[in-house]
Design an enzyme around this catalytic site. Structure first.
Site, mmCIF file in Angstrom:
data_model
loop_
_atom_site.group_PDB
_atom_site.id
_atom_site.type_symbol
_atom_site.label_atom_id
_atom_site.label_comp_id
_atom_site.label_asym_id
_atom_site.label_seq_id
_atom_site.Cartn_x
_atom_site.Cartn_y
_atom_site.Cartn_z
ATOM 1 C CG ASP A 68 -0.278 -0.415 2.504
ATOM 2 O OD1 ASP A 68 0.962 -0.394 2.565
ATOM 3 O OD2 ASP A 68 -0.987 -0.744 3.463
ATOM 4 C CD GLU A 119 -8.351 1.112 7.881
ATOM 5 O OE1 GLU A 119 -8.424 0.393 8.899
ATOM 6 O OE2 GLU A 119 -7.460 1.959 7.724
ATOM 7 C CG ASN A 121 -8.305 -1.099 12.482
ATOM 8 O OD1 ASN A 121 -7.424 -1.815 11.996
ATOM 9 N ND2 ASN A 121 -8.795 -0.045 11.848
ATOM 10 C CG HIS A 146 -5.565 -1.962 9.226
ATOM 11 N ND1 HIS A 146 -5.599 -0.597 9.411
ATOM 12 C CD2 HIS A 146 -4.270 -2.297 9.408
ATOM 13 C CE1 HIS A 146 -4.385 -0.150 9.669
ATOM 14 N NE2 HIS A 146 -3.554 -1.163 9.681
HETATM 15 C C1 F6R Z 1 1.696 -1.403 6.167
HETATM 16 C C2 F6R Z 1 0.327 -1.863 6.326
HETATM 17 C C3 F6R Z 1 -0.383 -1.845 7.636
HETATM 18 C C4 F6R Z 1 0.471 -2.232 8.833
HETATM 19 C C5 F6R Z 1 -0.349 -2.193 10.118
HETATM 20 C C6 F6R Z 1 0.501 -2.477 11.348
HETATM 21 O O1 F6R Z 1 2.099 -1.516 4.818
HETATM 22 O O2 F6R Z 1 -0.233 -2.231 5.371
HETATM 23 O O3 F6R Z 1 -1.487 -2.712 7.546
HETATM 24 O O4 F6R Z 1 0.996 -3.507 8.636
HETATM 25 O O5 F6R Z 1 -0.947 -0.944 10.259
HETATM 26 O O6 F6R Z 1 1.398 -1.435 11.539
HETATM 27 P P1 F6R Z 1 2.530 -1.481 12.651
HETATM 28 O O7 F6R Z 1 3.495 -2.547 12.215
HETATM 29 O O8 F6R Z 1 3.165 -0.116 12.605
HETATM 30 O O9 F6R Z 1 1.863 -1.805 13.932
#
Ligand code: F6R
Length: 245
Positions: A71, A147, A140, A142
């Site tokens: 992403d 989301e 959450n 995701h």
């Molecule tokens: C990143 C992504 C997000 C993260 C998620 C966890 O490319 O797609 O889904 O993997 O938000 O983020 P952290 O590792 O910072 O807790």
């Protein structure tokens, strides 16, 4: 109940990072010129450091792979230090010497975000599909920027960010107002098409959502729970994240 997952519970974040790097490097050694999927966020940073070290000591060779990222924010410029493009160069691509023509990230500066998403799925398909996709887990539930919602999207798509994600990502920006309101993200099918998936989860703050993802009901309100339907998911966590399992 952990359904089809291969689960590794490591003592702490460093051990998790090392284990994940070893599993990933093994897969790259099997398919040195394959396409591999990467994530940003804080969780994989230790794994990326370990991969750079393995590359230096010749335990791994990541120079022939093609990289696809999950992403990118939209809109954002490639060289913005908050862009995922910049993050990947800083935390992995420069360190392993992967040339720019082998790294793909949805373009946060594309004039037409919807056309960019279609083109992105086509590039993944043209590269033969993703051998192993790295994922982190949002607080959450995701994955990528998919989301919690009453519906999920299959393909790579242009998505408004959830308020909770904006809040959680604001820590990287000067203020919450500076967080872009949209992103381009691989959709659930784009992710599930990966031949193997490796999910990294660290810290007590993720313990409760991890329990739901691995053993709770499969629901679009917890996008990570859809991983229960994939045939080959390796989950690498630390003891803190596994506290409720
Ligand atoms: C990143 C992504 C997000 C993260 C998620 C966890 O490319 O797609 O889904 O993997 O938000 O983020 P952290 O590792 O910072 O807790």
């Amino acid at each position: 109940m952990l359904r089809n997952f291969h689960l590794y519970v490591e003592k702490d974040y460093d051990a998790l990072s090392l284990r994940a790097a070893e599993i990933f490097a093994d897969e790259v050694n099997k398919k040195p010129a394959g396409a591999f999927g990467f994530a940003t966020g804080s969780t994989p940073i230790g794994m990326y450091k370990a991969l750079i070290e393995m590359q230096k000591t010749r335990k791994a060779n990541l120079t022939e792979i093609t990289a696809f990222n999950l992403d990118e924010y939209y809109p954002i410029k490639k060289d913005d230090d908050q862009s995922y493009c910049y993050f990947m160069r800083q935390n992995l691509f420069d360190g392993i010497g992967l040339s720019a023509d082998k790294t793909f990230i949805p373009r946060g500066d594309a004039p037409d975000p919807v056309a960019e998403c279609t083109a992105y799925d086509e590039k993944i398909a043209a590269a033969g599909g993703i051998e192993m996709q790295i994922l982190g887990l949002g607080a959450n539930g995701h994955i990528g920027f998919n989301e919690p919602d009453s519906k999920l999207v299959a393909t790579t798509y242009y998505v408004p960010l959830a308020e909770s994600t904006i809040e959680s990502n604001a820590r990287f920006f000067a203020s919450p107002e500076d967080v872009p309101r949209h992103a381009l993200t691989m959709g659930l099918n784009s992710i599930m098409m990966a031949k193997r998936i490796i999910l990294l989860v660290s810290g007590e703050g993720k313990a409760s959502i991890l329990k739901e993802v691995l053993g709770g009901p499969i629901t679009t309100m917890v996008p990570g729970s859809l991983l229960q339907l994939h045939r080959d998911v390796t989950v690498v966590i630390d003891e803190a994240a596994g506290k409720l399992l």
